[in-house]
Design a protein around this motif. Structure first.
Motif, short mmCIF file in Angstrom:
data_model
loop_
_atom_site.label_atom_id
_atom_site.label_comp_id
_atom_site.label_asym_id
_atom_site.label_seq_id
_atom_site.Cartn_x
_atom_site.Cartn_y
_atom_site.Cartn_z
N HIS A 83 12.78 35.91 12.25
CA HIS A 83 13.99 35.15 12.58
C HIS A 83 13.72 33.65 12.53
CE1 HIS A 83 17.83 34.26 14.44
NE2 HIS A 83 17.20 33.52 15.34
N MET A 84 12.59 33.22 13.05
CA MET A 84 12.24 31.80 13.01
C MET A 84 12.03 31.33 11.57
SD MET A 84 9.71 31.25 16.29
CE MET A 84 9.49 29.51 15.99
N ILE A 85 11.38 32.14 10.76
CA ILE A 85 11.17 31.77 9.35
C ILE A 85 12.50 31.67 8.63
CG2 ILE A 85 10.23 32.61 7.15
CD1 ILE A 85 7.86 33.74 8.81
N TYR A 86 13.39 32.61 8.88
CA TYR A 86 14.73 32.56 8.28
C TYR A 86 15.43 31.26 8.67
CZ TYR A 86 19.69 33.49 7.69
OH TYR A 86 21.01 33.39 7.35
N PHE A 89 14.17 28.20 6.79
CA PHE A 89 14.57 28.06 5.39
C PHE A 89 16.07 27.83 5.22
CE2 PHE A 89 10.51 30.22 4.34
CZ PHE A 89 10.03 29.26 3.47
N LYS A 90 16.83 27.97 6.31
CA LYS A 90 18.27 27.74 6.20
C LYS A 90 18.53 26.31 5.75
CE LYS A 90 20.71 28.80 9.79
NZ LYS A 90 21.30 29.32 11.03
N ASP A 91 19.50 26.15 4.86
CA ASP A 91 19.85 24.84 4.34
C ASP A 91 20.85 24.18 5.29
OD1 ASP A 91 19.97 22.67 2.63
OD2 ASP A 91 21.61 23.53 1.45
N ASP A 92 20.32 23.33 6.17
CA ASP A 92 21.18 22.61 7.08
C ASP A 92 20.61 21.23 7.35
OD1 ASP A 92 20.11 24.57 9.98
OD2 ASP A 92 19.02 23.22 8.69
N LYS A 98 18.82 21.06 14.99
CA LYS A 98 17.86 21.60 15.93
C LYS A 98 18.50 21.64 17.33
CE LYS A 98 13.23 20.61 14.27
NZ LYS A 98 12.00 19.89 14.59
N PRO A 99 18.35 22.75 18.02
CA PRO A 99 18.92 22.82 19.37
C PRO A 99 18.10 21.96 20.35
CG PRO A 99 17.67 24.80 18.91
CD PRO A 99 17.69 23.98 17.63
N ASN A 100 18.75 21.59 21.44
CA ASN A 100 18.04 20.86 22.50
C ASN A 100 17.26 21.81 23.40
OD1 ASN A 100 18.89 18.30 21.71
ND2 ASN A 100 20.83 18.55 22.79
N GLU A 166 9.36 25.29 12.30
CA GLU A 166 9.91 26.58 12.71
C GLU A 166 9.33 27.70 11.86
OE1 GLU A 166 14.06 28.28 14.44
OE2 GLU A 166 14.10 26.45 13.24
N ILE A 167 9.11 27.44 10.59
CA ILE A 167 8.49 28.43 9.71
C ILE A 167 7.06 28.69 10.18
CG2 ILE A 167 7.70 28.89 7.35
CD1 ILE A 167 10.11 27.11 6.43
#
Length: 188
Positions: A83-86, A89-92, A98-100, A166-167
């Motif tokens: 889930h963290m790797i996904y 790689f998300k394009d954002d 990034k959450p606080n 995150e990856i």
């Protein structure tokens, strides 16, 4: 169990949580000390509770817990890592997205996954002359400290490696799970 052994046990039980916390800290947008302490407390409480549960299970279920703890930890850490790797790689938008802070549920699941071994240790402590409350408190306090430091270290690493942290954190979680699985399977 002498005090030195208890301290060593407490910090040994918190090393995988420390590694996971680095990844958690790196995936946040500049986490504050308050978020690091919150994460540390969540991990610490769960890490303190699991040996108590293991101790309560005792000898009757020791074989079952010891035969499955590594598979449970491996599966949870693998899924969390993927889930963290996904997300890595998300394009954002890198910093804006990034959450606080992490949600309680994701932190609790990660904490539980890294504390499955403490459950088995708790079972073993049922057969040793040790005050389980003192042992659980020591494990919980050591984990709280190590995770708080890990989140803050992850913050520093996150600014160096950016979104790809995150990856890296996901890979680290999967490696922790694989290591737990390997260590248990190689003993059998």
């Amino acid at each position: 169990m002498n005090p030195i052994s208890l301290i060593f046990l407490a910090f040994a039980m918190s090393t995988d949580a420390f590694a996971a916390a680095i990844g958690k800290g790196a995936s946040l947008h500049k986490p504050r000390l308050s978020e690091a302490l919150r994460t540390g407390l969540i991990f610490g409480v769960i890490e303190a509770i699991t040996p108590l549960i293991g101790w309560a299970i005792g000898q009757a279920a020791a074989d079952y817990v010891q035969n499955w703890d590594h598979w449970i930890a491996f599966t949870l850490l693998l899924l969390l890592g993927l889930h963290m790797i996904y997300n890595g790689f998300k394009d954002d938008h890198e910093e804006a997205e990034k959450p606080n802070q992490h949600g309680f549920l994701i932190l609790a699941v990660t904490a539980f996954a890294t504390s499955i071994d403490a459950l088995a240790v708790g079972v073993g402590l049922a057969f040793v002359d040790v005050n389980i409350l003192v042992a659980a408190l020591a494990i919980g306090l050591a984990t709280t400290l190590m995770v708080t430091l890990g989140v803050m270290l992850g913050r520093a690493l996150g600014t160096v490696v950016g979104k790809r942290a995150e990856i890296i954190g996901g890979v680290v979680l999967m490696l922790i799970g694989a290591t737990i699985l390997y260590e248990h399977l190689s003993v059998q």
